[in-house]
Design a protein around this motif. Structure first.
Motif, PDB file in Angstrom:
ATOM      1  N   PHE A 124       0.824  -1.214   0.000  1.00 36.84           N
ATOM      2  CA  PHE A 124       0.000   0.000   0.000  1.00 36.84           C
ATOM      3  C   PHE A 124       0.859   1.265   0.000  1.00 36.84           C
ATOM      4  N   GLY A 125       1.858   1.327   0.884  1.00 36.70           N
ATOM      5  CA  GLY A 125       2.696   2.522   0.989  1.00 36.70           C
ATOM      6  C   GLY A 125       3.410   2.848  -0.305  1.00 36.70           C
ATOM      7  N   ASP A 126       3.939   1.818  -0.972  1.00 36.46           N
ATOM      8  CA  ASP A 126       4.651   2.041  -2.234  1.00 36.46           C
ATOM      9  C   ASP A 126       3.720   2.589  -3.307  1.00 36.46           C
ATOM     10  N   VAL A 127       2.515   2.034  -3.385  1.00 35.03           N
ATOM     11  CA  VAL A 127       1.552   2.495  -4.396  1.00 35.03           C
ATOM     12  C   VAL A 127       1.157   3.946  -4.136  1.00 35.03           C
ATOM     13  N   VAL A 128       0.920   4.299  -2.877  1.00 33.56           N
ATOM     14  CA  VAL A 128       0.553   5.677  -2.530  1.00 33.56           C
ATOM     15  C   VAL A 128       1.690   6.638  -2.853  1.00 33.56           C
ATOM     16  N   HIS A 129       2.918   6.259  -2.517  1.00 33.26           N
ATOM     17  CA  HIS A 129       4.072   7.125  -2.807  1.00 33.26           C
ATOM     18  C   HIS A 129       4.207   7.373  -4.309  1.00 33.26           C
ATOM     19  N   LEU A 130       4.004   6.338  -5.128  1.00 36.89           N
ATOM     20  CA  LEU A 130       4.077   6.505  -6.578  1.00 36.89           C
ATOM     21  C   LEU A 130       3.016   7.482  -7.072  1.00 36.89           C
TER      22      LEU A 130
ATOM     23  N   ALA B 191      -5.825  -6.646  -3.808  1.00 44.55           N
ATOM     24  CA  ALA B 191      -5.358  -5.486  -4.561  1.00 44.55           C
ATOM     25  C   ALA B 191      -6.496  -4.547  -4.942  1.00 44.55           C
ATOM     26  N   ASP B 192      -7.675  -5.074  -5.189  1.00 47.80           N
ATOM     27  CA  ASP B 192      -8.805  -4.249  -5.629  1.00 47.80           C
ATOM     28  C   ASP B 192      -9.115  -3.158  -4.604  1.00 47.80           C
ATOM     29  N   ILE B 193      -9.446  -3.570  -3.388  1.00 45.74           N
ATOM     30  CA  ILE B 193      -9.823  -2.587  -2.373  1.00 45.74           C
ATOM     31  C   ILE B 193      -8.605  -1.817  -1.859  1.00 45.74           C
ATOM     32  N   ILE B 194      -7.474  -2.513  -1.634  1.00 47.05           N
ATOM     33  CA  ILE B 194      -6.352  -1.905  -0.915  1.00 47.05           C
ATOM     34  C   ILE B 194      -5.452  -1.073  -1.829  1.00 47.05           C
ATOM     35  N   LEU B 195      -5.181  -1.558  -3.023  1.00 44.10           N
ATOM     36  CA  LEU B 195      -4.274  -0.846  -3.930  1.00 44.10           C
ATOM     37  C   LEU B 195      -5.012  -0.056  -5.002  1.00 44.10           C
ATOM     38  N   GLY B 196      -6.300  -0.342  -5.192  1.00 46.86           N
ATOM     39  CA  GLY B 196      -7.088   0.372  -6.186  1.00 46.86           C
ATOM     40  C   GLY B 196      -7.986   1.425  -5.571  1.00 46.86           C
ATOM     41  N   ILE B 197      -8.957   0.983  -4.776  1.00 48.89           N
ATOM     42  CA  ILE B 197      -9.966   1.904  -4.242  1.00 48.89           C
ATOM     43  C   ILE B 197      -9.420   2.804  -3.128  1.00 48.89           C
ATOM     44  N   LEU B 198      -8.665   2.254  -2.194  1.00 46.90           N
ATOM     45  CA  LEU B 198      -8.241   3.076  -1.045  1.00 46.90           C
ATOM     46  C   LEU B 198      -7.320   4.237  -1.441  1.00 46.90           C
ATOM     47  N   PRO B 199      -6.356   4.077  -2.357  1.00 50.40           N
ATOM     48  CA  PRO B 199      -5.601   5.261  -2.786  1.00 50.40           C
ATOM     49  C   PRO B 199      -6.494   6.312  -3.453  1.00 50.40           C
ATOM     50  N   PHE B 200      -7.489   5.851  -4.212  1.00 52.32           N
ATOM     51  CA  PHE B 200      -8.443   6.770  -4.847  1.00 52.32           C
ATOM     52  C   PHE B 200      -9.283   7.481  -3.785  1.00 52.32           C
ATOM     53  N   ALA B 201      -9.782   6.722  -2.803  1.00 55.82           N
ATOM     54  CA  ALA B 201     -10.572   7.315  -1.714  1.00 55.82           C
ATOM     55  C   ALA B 201      -9.727   8.290  -0.903  1.00 55.82           C
TER      56      ALA B 201
ATOM     57  N   MET C 199      -1.584   7.271   5.449  1.00 52.95           N
ATOM     58  CA  MET C 199      -0.409   7.832   4.763  1.00 52.95           C
ATOM     59  C   MET C 199      -0.461   9.364   4.781  1.00 52.95           C
ATOM     60  N   GLY C 200      -0.627   9.921   5.983  1.00 50.35           N
ATOM     61  CA  GLY C 200      -0.586  11.366   6.154  1.00 50.35           C
ATOM     62  C   GLY C 200      -1.893  12.089   5.927  1.00 50.35           C
ATOM     63  N   VAL C 201      -2.935  11.392   5.493  1.00 52.60           N
ATOM     64  CA  VAL C 201      -4.224  12.042   5.213  1.00 52.60           C
ATOM     65  C   VAL C 201      -5.210  11.717   6.334  1.00 52.60           C
ATOM     66  N   ASP C 202      -5.863  12.771   6.843  1.00 52.93           N
ATOM     67  CA  ASP C 202      -6.828  12.613   7.936  1.00 52.93           C
ATOM     68  C   ASP C 202      -8.008  11.743   7.484  1.00 52.93           C
ATOM     69  N   THR C 203      -8.451  10.838   8.363  1.00 53.16           N
ATOM     70  CA  THR C 203      -9.536   9.912   8.004  1.00 53.16           C
ATOM     71  C   THR C 203     -10.825  10.186   8.780  1.00 53.16           C
ATOM     72  N   SER C 204     -10.922  11.369   9.388  1.00 54.10           N
ATOM     73  CA  SER C 204     -12.144  11.658  10.159  1.00 54.10           C
ATOM     74  C   SER C 204     -13.366  11.746   9.254  1.00 54.10           C
ATOM     75  N   ASN C 205     -13.154  11.955   7.944  1.00 54.33           N
ATOM     76  CA  ASN C 205     -14.274  12.019   6.987  1.00 54.33           C
ATOM     77  C   ASN C 205     -14.426  10.728   6.190  1.00 54.33           C
ATOM     78  N   LEU C 206     -13.804   9.644   6.690  1.00 56.01           N
ATOM     79  CA  LEU C 206     -13.940   8.344   6.036  1.00 56.01           C
ATOM     80  C   LEU C 206     -14.887   7.469   6.844  1.00 56.01           C
ATOM     81  N   PHE C 207     -15.932   6.977   6.200  1.00 53.74           N
ATOM     82  CA  PHE C 207     -16.932   6.141   6.866  1.00 53.74           C
ATOM     83  C   PHE C 207     -17.019   4.791   6.150  1.00 53.74           C
TER      84      PHE C 207
END
Length: 367
Positions: A135-141, A224-234, A277-285
């Protein structure tokens, strides 16, 4: 926690009278067809489900939570095949005529009646652990791409690449068990644009204005779908100031991520300050959609999701089951995006595209 409350219509769906809402995208039959005779489309789709039985039987045989799993798996295979053959002879048997919702529902009912609750659990757990480590590598890219439009396109490509991990496709299940799948290689090897439905440029324009206050995303597969695809987008939506609701299945179905699994995944990805990865998640439900199939009928969602979604201004249906085989033509009271990879030749033929083509269907609703 499994949803015990009554299911209700998704509040952002245009009322059925206004939109003639029908969950299933591909019509297997028309009013003029003989109700007593299976149509060529019905036969083709029944055969597709028949072809998937061996991979489901193989997963069920090795389920460590079920006593006499091989015997019960054989019963599943025989019972489901018998019902599918019945549909070919008499389309209106077993609650038919068949469509993708009914064919999926019967399969899940037989598995559950025989004691199988989650035959893909082992492979889901393995793929979730693997994807969490990447996850971290994909987000950094993604974060390294300075141009907003190019970063969005890279995030979208990540969703398509992650969506390949789909064990409901017999062909992909075989490839996966033989070779595994490389996420970054999948990103690079997507079919070239323009895709079979390609509204990405229109979506980019709207995205650049940071217009949405709240987005609801119906998520699809584990790994990979939820963790490397959707979560970086979210995460990128959160960074733009959008509230994000991730709606996941109530009960296990194929390798789709469940509500309980998604809660656990997010907890593992957050740091000690609750950030992604540094982004606040208080608006994630995270919401339990109330669904228990790899497809979804939006007239039946949980009251919890209906409440959380009522003021959203963007609805995203991700994956072939939720966004293509069902709901591709669904109309909403707000902006909507249907995004997924075409993994069945029958779907590719219907859309006039290629196998493993991509669908990015964006509908903007003028305020």
């Amino acid at each position: 926690m499994e949803s015990a409350s009554e299911l209700v219509p998704f509040p952002l769906l245009q009322t059925p009278i206004e939109s003639n809402y029908r969950a299933c995208t591909i019509p297997y039959r028309f009013p003029s067809d003989n109700p007593r005779k299976a149509t060529p489309s019905e036969i083709a789709w029944v055969d597709l489900f028949l072809n998937s039985i061996p991979s489901f039987k193989q997963r069920a045989e090795t389920d460590p939570t079920v006593t006499d799993a091989p015997v019960r798996a054989q019963k599943f295979a025989e019972r489901y095949a018998e019902i599918l053959e019945d549909f070919k002879k008499e389309p209106e048997s077993h609650g038919g005529p068949p469509d993708c919702v009914l064919l999926c529902r019967i399969r899940e009912q037989i598995l559950r009646e025989l004691g199988f609750r989650d035959i893909f659990k082992k492979v889901k757990d393995e793929e979730n652990a693997k994807a969490i480590s990447l996850f971290g590598d994909v987000v950094h890219l993604n974060d390294a791409i300075e141009d907003g439009g190019k970063r969005l396109e890279n995030l979208v490509r990540g969703i398509f690449a992650g969506n390949i991990f789909d064990l409901g496709s017999a062909q992909l299940a075989e490839v996966f068990s033989r070779d595994g799948m490389s996420f970054l290689a999948s990103c690079q090897n997507l079919v070239s644009r323009p895709w079979v439905i390609d509204d990405l440029e229109t979506f980019k324009l709207k995205w650049s204005k940071k217009p949405w206050k709240k987005a609801v995303i119906f998520v699809d597969n584990s790994g990979a779908d939820i963790i490397l695809g959707i979560l970086p987008f979210a995460r990128e939506l959160l960074r733009l100031g959008t509230q994000v609701v991730l709606a996941a299945n109530d009960l296990p179905s194929i390798n789709d991520v469940t509500y309980a699994e998604l809660v656990d995944i997010i907890a593992k990805l957050k740091d000690e300050n609750g950030k992604l990865m540094g982004v606040d998640t208080s608006n994630l439900f995270i919401a339990n959609s109330g669904n228990d199939l790899p497809v979804i009928d939006l007239t039946r969602v949980s009251q919890e999701l209906a409440y959380l979604a009522s003021d959203a201004d963007l609805v995203i249906l991700e994956g072939m089951g939720r966004g293509i085989e069902t709901n591709l033509y669904a109309q909403f009271k707000c902006d909507s995006l249907k995004i997924g990879m075409v993994k069945h030749p029958e779907v590719a033929q219907f859309l006039g595209g290629r196998l493993y083509d991509c669908v990015f269907k964006y509908n903007e609703v003028s305020s």
